[in-house]
Design a protein around this motif. Structure first.
Motif, PDB file in Angstrom:
ATOM      1  N   LEU A 369       0.831  -1.204   0.000  1.00  0.00           N
ATOM      2  CA  LEU A 369       0.000   0.000   0.000  1.00  0.00           C
ATOM      3  C   LEU A 369       0.865   1.253   0.000  1.00  0.00           C
ATOM      4  CD1 LEU A 369      -2.694  -1.060   2.644  1.00  0.00           C
ATOM      5  CD2 LEU A 369      -2.736  -1.358   0.157  1.00  0.00           C
ATOM      6  N   GLU A 370       0.395   2.265  -0.715  1.00  0.00           N
ATOM      7  CA  GLU A 370       1.163   3.512  -0.821  1.00  0.00           C
ATOM      8  C   GLU A 370       1.227   4.249   0.513  1.00  0.00           C
ATOM      9  OE1 GLU A 370      -0.884   5.591  -3.914  1.00  0.00           O
ATOM     10  OE2 GLU A 370       0.558   4.975  -5.434  1.00  0.00           O
ATOM     11  N   ASN A 371       0.099   4.357   1.186  1.00  0.00           N
ATOM     12  CA  ASN A 371       0.024   5.111   2.428  1.00  0.00           C
ATOM     13  C   ASN A 371       0.203   4.194   3.635  1.00  0.00           C
ATOM     14  OD1 ASN A 371      -0.546   7.527   1.009  1.00  0.00           O
ATOM     15  ND2 ASN A 371      -2.708   6.947   0.875  1.00  0.00           N
ATOM     16  N   GLU A 372       0.683   4.774   4.732  1.00  0.00           N
ATOM     17  CA  GLU A 372       0.850   4.008   5.957  1.00  0.00           C
ATOM     18  C   GLU A 372      -0.455   3.967   6.743  1.00  0.00           C
ATOM     19  OE1 GLU A 372       4.043   5.540   8.283  1.00  0.00           O
ATOM     20  OE2 GLU A 372       5.600   4.563   7.072  1.00  0.00           O
ATOM     21  N   HIS A 373      -0.623   2.854   7.454  1.00  0.00           N
ATOM     22  CA  HIS A 373      -1.796   2.676   8.299  1.00  0.00           C
ATOM     23  C   HIS A 373      -1.330   2.091   9.627  1.00  0.00           C
ATOM     24  CE1 HIS A 373      -4.470   3.351   4.824  1.00  0.00           C
ATOM     25  NE2 HIS A 373      -3.523   2.698   4.169  1.00  0.00           N
TER      26      HIS A 373
END
Length: 566
Positions: A369-373
Motif C-alpha cells: 500500500l502507498e500510504n501508511e496505516h
C-alpha cells in the motif's frame, strides 16, 4: 453513505481501482474525486516486487544459512544462564562411546565426532539456534536412519547416563532444539521417508525427519494439503512440529496437531519403541498416550514416525491485504470475516505498522500500500468452488468498504501476488533480527486486550531509555503481529544486540501481564529453556506437579532434553 455506493458491486470497484492504480501518479491525483472512504483495491503486482519469502517459497532459514552473525560470537547458553549447572549425574561422552555409536550407525557421516578430533566447524550448526541466541557445547552429533537405531542409541545413553538433545530442523524459538551443555545431539534429518499416503482418506504416514515442505508437496500430488503451514516449512521437520505442537498460519481452518495426529511412533529413554502409529480416526481404547508426546518437546521420548490426517487441498484460493486505522477496526474486520466468509476463511493475520516498517527496512521490499496505516491484516480464503467463493468474498469486501472498517487494500490476482502478499507477513520474523537480535514472545491473550500489550511494552522501552534510533540504544523497535484466528500475539523486541538490561525490563513483567489476563505465556513456540522458569504464570502448581510426575515416570534418569520444559 449514499445508497448508490452501497449497491455498486465490489468486483466492479476492484477492477476500476486496479485500472486507476496502474496509471501515472499525476493522473490518479487528478482523478481522485471519489470519497476518501472508498477502498482502493490496487493491483498487487504493479504495487511492489518483493521476492517471495512466504510459505510458498519456503525461505525461512536454518542456523547454518544465516551469514550475517558468525556463530563464534554467540555467547554459550551456560554463560548466559549462570544459575544453570550441569547435572553431575551425567557422564561425559568419551572415545569408547563414540566407538559404539560409529559401530552402530556405520556411515562416517552419521556421526560427527568432536571427541577424538577437532570438529568445531561441523558441530556449529547443531550447537546454535537459528536466532543466534542459544549455543550449546555438544561434542557428538548422531544421525540415525531408522527407529531401531534410535532405540539402540537411547538404550545405550540411558544405561550410561549420557544426556541427549533430540533435534529436528533446529528452527525453534525458545532454545529447546539445541543443547545447553554437552548433551549428545540426535538429529533425525536422515529419517526422511514418506511411507504411505491414502488418497481416499488423506492419511499420511512419514518419518519424523521429513521436511514440512516435502510432506506438503507429497500430499499436494493427490490434491491434499498438510494441515500445518509455517514460514520455516522449507527447513523444519514434521517430527519437530509435532514435538512442539506447532500452530502456524492456518490453525483457524485446520486445527491443531492434537486434533490432526492420528498416531505416532516414539522411542522412550530406555530404548522401548512405543508403536502407536494408528491410522484410525476413531480408537477409543484406553489412554490416548500420543497426546503426551505432542508438545512434549522431546522430554519423554523421541518421535520417529507420525500418522496425520491431511484435508483436501482447496483449488480456489484468494489473498487480500488491508490497511486499517485502529485495533478496534481490526476486530470488526475479523468479526465480519468469520460471519461472512465462515467455512472458506483459512487465515486472518494481524500486523502493526511497526512490523511492516521493520520488514521494509530489513529487506528493502516495497510494501503493497502507498500510504501508511496503524494496522494491516492479511486474509486468505480457500474453498472448492471459485464462483461461490468469489461471491462470498465480494460481499465481504463490499461490506467492510461500505462500513469504513477497512481503509485501503490490495487483492492478489495470481500466484506471484499471493506469494508477495504472504511475504509481508512471513518475512517479519526474520526481519526482526536483521539488526542484531530479537526477543520473541509468543502469547495467547483474549482478543479485546491482545494489542494493549504491544502498546504498553513500547511505552515501557521508550520511558526506560533503552529504545532509540542510534547504536547507543539496544532496542530498535517493538512490533506486534500474529494470528487473530486463535488470539495468538507475537510480540517482538528487535534489538541491535542481546542485552541483559532489555531482558530484565521485559521479563517477568510480560508474563505477569499475560497471567493477569488469563492468557498463556506460550501459544505455539513451546517452553524450551526460555520459558521454563515462567510456566507458573500459565499453569497451576497442581498441573506442574502432575507434569513432573509424568516426566519422572518416562525418564527417571532425566537424560531427555535436560534443563528445559519443566
Amino acid at each position: 453513505m449514499p445508497a448508490l455506493h452501497r449497491a455498486i458491486p465490489a468486483l466492479r470497484r476492484l477492477r476500476l481501482a486496479n485500472t486507476a492504480f496502474q496509471q501515472p501518479a499525476f493522473v490518479r491525483l487528478q482523478a481522485a474525486a471519489c470519497p476518501a472512504y472508498q477502498l482502493r483495491y490496487q493491483h498487487a503486482e504493479a504495487q511492489y516486487e518483493a521476492a517471495p519469502t512466504s510459505s510458498a517459497s519456503s525461505a525461512d532459514h536454518a542456523p547454518q544459512d544465516q551469514p550475517d552473525r558468525p556463530q563464534s560470537k554467540i555467547k554459550p547458553t551456560a554463560e548466559s544462564y549462570p544459575n544453570l549447572k550441569r547435572d553431575s549425574r551425567f557422564k561425559e561422552v568419551n572415545a569408547d562411546d563414540v566407538k559404539f555409536f560409529k559401530g552402530l550407525l556405520g556411515s562416517g557421516s552419521a556421526v560427527i565426532d568432536g571427541v577424538n578430533q577437532d570438529a568445531s566447524e561441523d558441530l556449529e550448526a547443531f550447537n546454535a539456534d537459528w536466532m543466534r541466541k542459544y549455543r550449546g557445547q555438544t561434542k557428538v552429533v548422531l544421525k540415525p536412519e531408522s527407529t531401531e537405531q534410535v532405540s539402540k542409541i537411547m538404550k545405550y545413553c540411558n544405561d550410561n547416563l549420557l544426556a541427549v538433545n533430540p533435534q529436528g530442523g533446529n528452527t525453534g524459538l525458545v532454545g529447546g532444539s539445541v543443547p545447553v551443555f554437552d548433551e549428545i545431539v540426535i538429529n533425525l534429518g536422515r529419517m526422511n521417508k514418506i511411507h504411505s499416503f491414502d488418497d481416499v482418506s488423506g492419511i499420511l504416514v512419514a518419518d519424523a525427519g521429513v521436511i514440512l515442505q516435502q510432506a506438503d508437496d507429497h500430499a499436494a500430488k493427490s490434491g491434499f494439503i498438510f494441515p500445518l503451514d509455517l514460514g520455516a516449512k522449507g527447513s523444519c521437520q514434521i517430527g519437530g512440529n509435532v514435538a512442539t505442537n506447532a500452530g502456524g498460519l492456518r490453525l483457524i481452518r485446520y486445527g491443531s496437531m492434537h486434533g490432526n495426529i492420528l498416531g505416532l511412533e516414539a522411542v522412550l529413554p530406555d530404548g522401548t519403541i512405543m508403536d502407536d502409529l494408528s491410522k484410525l480416526r476413531k480408537n477409543n481404547t484406553g489412554y490416548d498416550l500420543k497426546q503426551l508426546f505432542i508438545g512434549g518437546e522431546g522430554t519423554i521420548g523421541i518421535i520417529t514416525k507420525i500418522s496425520i490426517l491431511c484435508p483436501q487441498r482447496s483449488p480456489a484460493v484468494n489473498v487480500a491485504y488491508f490497511g486499517l486505522e485502529s485495533y478496534e477496526k481490526v476486530q470488526q474486520a475479523f468479526r465480519e470475516a468469520k460471519k461472512q466468509l465462515s467455512e472458506i476463511l483459512s487465515a486472518f493475520e494481524l500486523m502493526d505498522k511497526q512490523s511492516q516498517q521493520l520488514y521494509k527496512r530489513a529487506t528493502g521490499a516495497k510494501l503493497p500500500l502507498e500510504n501508511e496505516h496503524p494496522f494491516y491484516c492479511l486474509i486468505e480464503t480457500s474453498g472448492s468452488n471459485t464462483d461461490h467463493d468469489s461471491e462470498k468474498l465480494n460481499n465481504f469486501l463490499e461490506h467492510v468498504m461500505g462500513e469504513e472498517i477497512v481503509s485501503d487494500g490490495v487483492m492478489a490476482e495470481n500466484e506471484t501476488q499471493v506469494q508477495n502478499l504472504w511475504a509481508c507477513r512471513e518475512g517479519i520474523s526474520e526481519a526482526g533480527q536483521h539488526f542484531g537480535g530479537v526477543y520473541k514472545y509468543d502469547l495467547s491473550i483474549p482478543l479485546p486486550q491482545l494489542y494493549d500489550l504491544v502498546n504498553e511494552t513500547r511505552e515501557r522501552f521508550q520511558n526506560n531509555g533503552l529504545m532509540g534510533d542510534t547504536d547507543d540504544f539496544p532496542v530498535v523497535d517493538v512490533i506486534g503481529y500474529g494470528h487473530m484466528g486463535d488470539s495468538n500475539l507475537h510480540l517482538n523486541v528487535a534489538t541491535r544486540r542481546y542485552d541483559k538490561e532489555v531482558e530484565k525490563a521485559i521479563e517477568p513483567w510480560v508474563y505477569e501481564w499475560v497471567s493477569k489476563r488469563n492468557g498463556s505465556i506460550s501459544a505455539e513456540h513451546g517452553l524450551g529453556l526460555a520459558k521454563k522458569e515462567f510456566i507458573g504464570y500459565s499453569r497451576s502448581e497442581t498441573m506442574i506437579r502432575l507434569m513432573k510426575q509424568i516426566k519422572q515416570l518416562y525418564d527417571p534418569n532425566g537424560i531427555m532434553n535436560p534443563y528445559k520444559y519443566i
